[in-house]
Design an enzyme around this catalytic site. Structure first.
Site, PDB file in Angstrom:
ATOM      1  N   LYS A   1     -12.232  -8.678   5.851  1.00 28.06           N
ATOM      2  CA  LYS A   1     -11.243  -8.810   4.777  1.00 28.06           C
ATOM      3  C   LYS A   1     -11.743  -9.865   3.800  1.00 28.06           C
ATOM      4  O   LYS A   1     -12.127 -10.976   4.201  1.00 28.06           O
ATOM      5  CB  LYS A   1      -9.911  -9.222   5.401  1.00 28.06           C
ATOM      6  CG  LYS A   1      -8.682  -8.844   4.603  1.00 28.06           C
ATOM      7  CD  LYS A   1      -7.440  -9.081   5.464  1.00 28.06           C
ATOM      8  CE  LYS A   1      -6.177  -8.789   4.702  1.00 28.06           C
ATOM      9  NZ  LYS A   1      -4.988  -9.204   5.457  1.00 28.06           N
ATOM     10  N   VAL A   2     -11.722  -9.506   2.528  1.00 33.58           N
ATOM     11  CA  VAL A   2     -12.323 -10.341   1.490  1.00 33.58           C
ATOM     12  C   VAL A   2     -11.309 -10.502   0.346  1.00 33.58           C
ATOM     13  O   VAL A   2     -10.698  -9.516  -0.065  1.00 33.58           O
ATOM     14  CB  VAL A   2     -13.595  -9.632   0.947  1.00 33.58           C
ATOM     15  CG1 VAL A   2     -14.250 -10.440  -0.138  1.00 33.58           C
ATOM     16  CG2 VAL A   2     -14.573  -9.331   2.062  1.00 33.58           C
TER      17      VAL A   2
END
Ligand code: G3P
Length: 217
Positions: free
Chosen positions: A83-84
């Site tokens: 997750k960015v």
């Protein structure tokens, strides 16, 4: 529509996964902090509890560091999705993760133009935050409709993961708007099973059945 749990409560994830209705799990740094546990251990346990994608968020803000963290997280289990955050640096990292075959969930999306950029760098998932937009005086569901239209216009296969879900109504509306997935806090997930008329109707049926004195088995 895929239903994910937005949680780091491993016992609760296991309990709900037993229903067969949990397609994946998302986490974020706030949920990790709430668990009071080591992130890598929690992610590993969640990845064992569910077969589907498990989002684990990087903490760095610069792309090279995000890449280092993301590669480590992706090594925890095959179903980890990195997750960015939706920042310029985050999208640079996402592009590279895509090239390396690492799945990504681009988070903290609050506009359709941000979602367009995430799709262009090959994000696996985009996470528009419905509830936080509602809190901010906007209609979060409008964003799901906008992203659906844009992705369909151009054939992007980035999946729309409705996040910051606060109610069963959010789940229903996200489904009607064509979101591919919704990530749902456990208490909202549990409320999806319920309707007062189901409880009332079942209560009456059970009372009437008892009057018959019969037994099916
Ligand atoms: O995991 C991201 C998102 O679902 C957070 O939700 O309720 O903190 O806005 P919330």
């Amino acid at each position: 529509m895929q239903l994910f749990l937005d949680s780091t409560d491993v016992a609760q994830i296991r309990d709900l996964a037993a229903t067969g209705l949990v397609d994946g799990v998302t986490t974020n740094p706030s949920l990790i902090a709430k668990s009071g546990r080591n992130m890598l251990e929690v992610i590993a346990e969640i990845c064992e509890a569910v077969e589907g994608p498990v989002s684990a968020e990087v903490a760095a803000t610069e792309s090279q560091q995000m890449l280092a963290e993301g590669r480590k997280l992706a090594g925890v289990a095959p179903n980890v999705v990195v997750k960015v955050p939706l920042t310029r640096e985050g999208l640079v990292a996402t592009r590279q993760f895509t090239a390396e075959g690492i799945q990504t969930n681009v988070t903290l999306c609050f506009s359709a133009s941000q979602a367009l950029l995430a799709a262009k760098v090959g994000a696996t998932y985009i996470s528009p935050f419905i509830g936080r937009l509602d809190d901010h005086g906007a209609d979060g569901m409008d964003l799901i409709h906008e992203i659906r239209a844009i992705y369909d216009n151009y054939g992007f296969d980035t999946e729309i993961l409705a996040a910051s879900i606060r109610s069963p109504t959010h789940v229903r509306d996200a489904a009607m708007a064509g979101a591919d997935c919704a990530t749902i806090p456990p208490e909202v997930f549990l409320s999806l099973f319920k309707h007062p008329l189901t409880e009332k109707g079942l209560d009456q049926f059970l009372k009437d059945w008892a009057k018959t004195g019969q037994s099916i088995l």
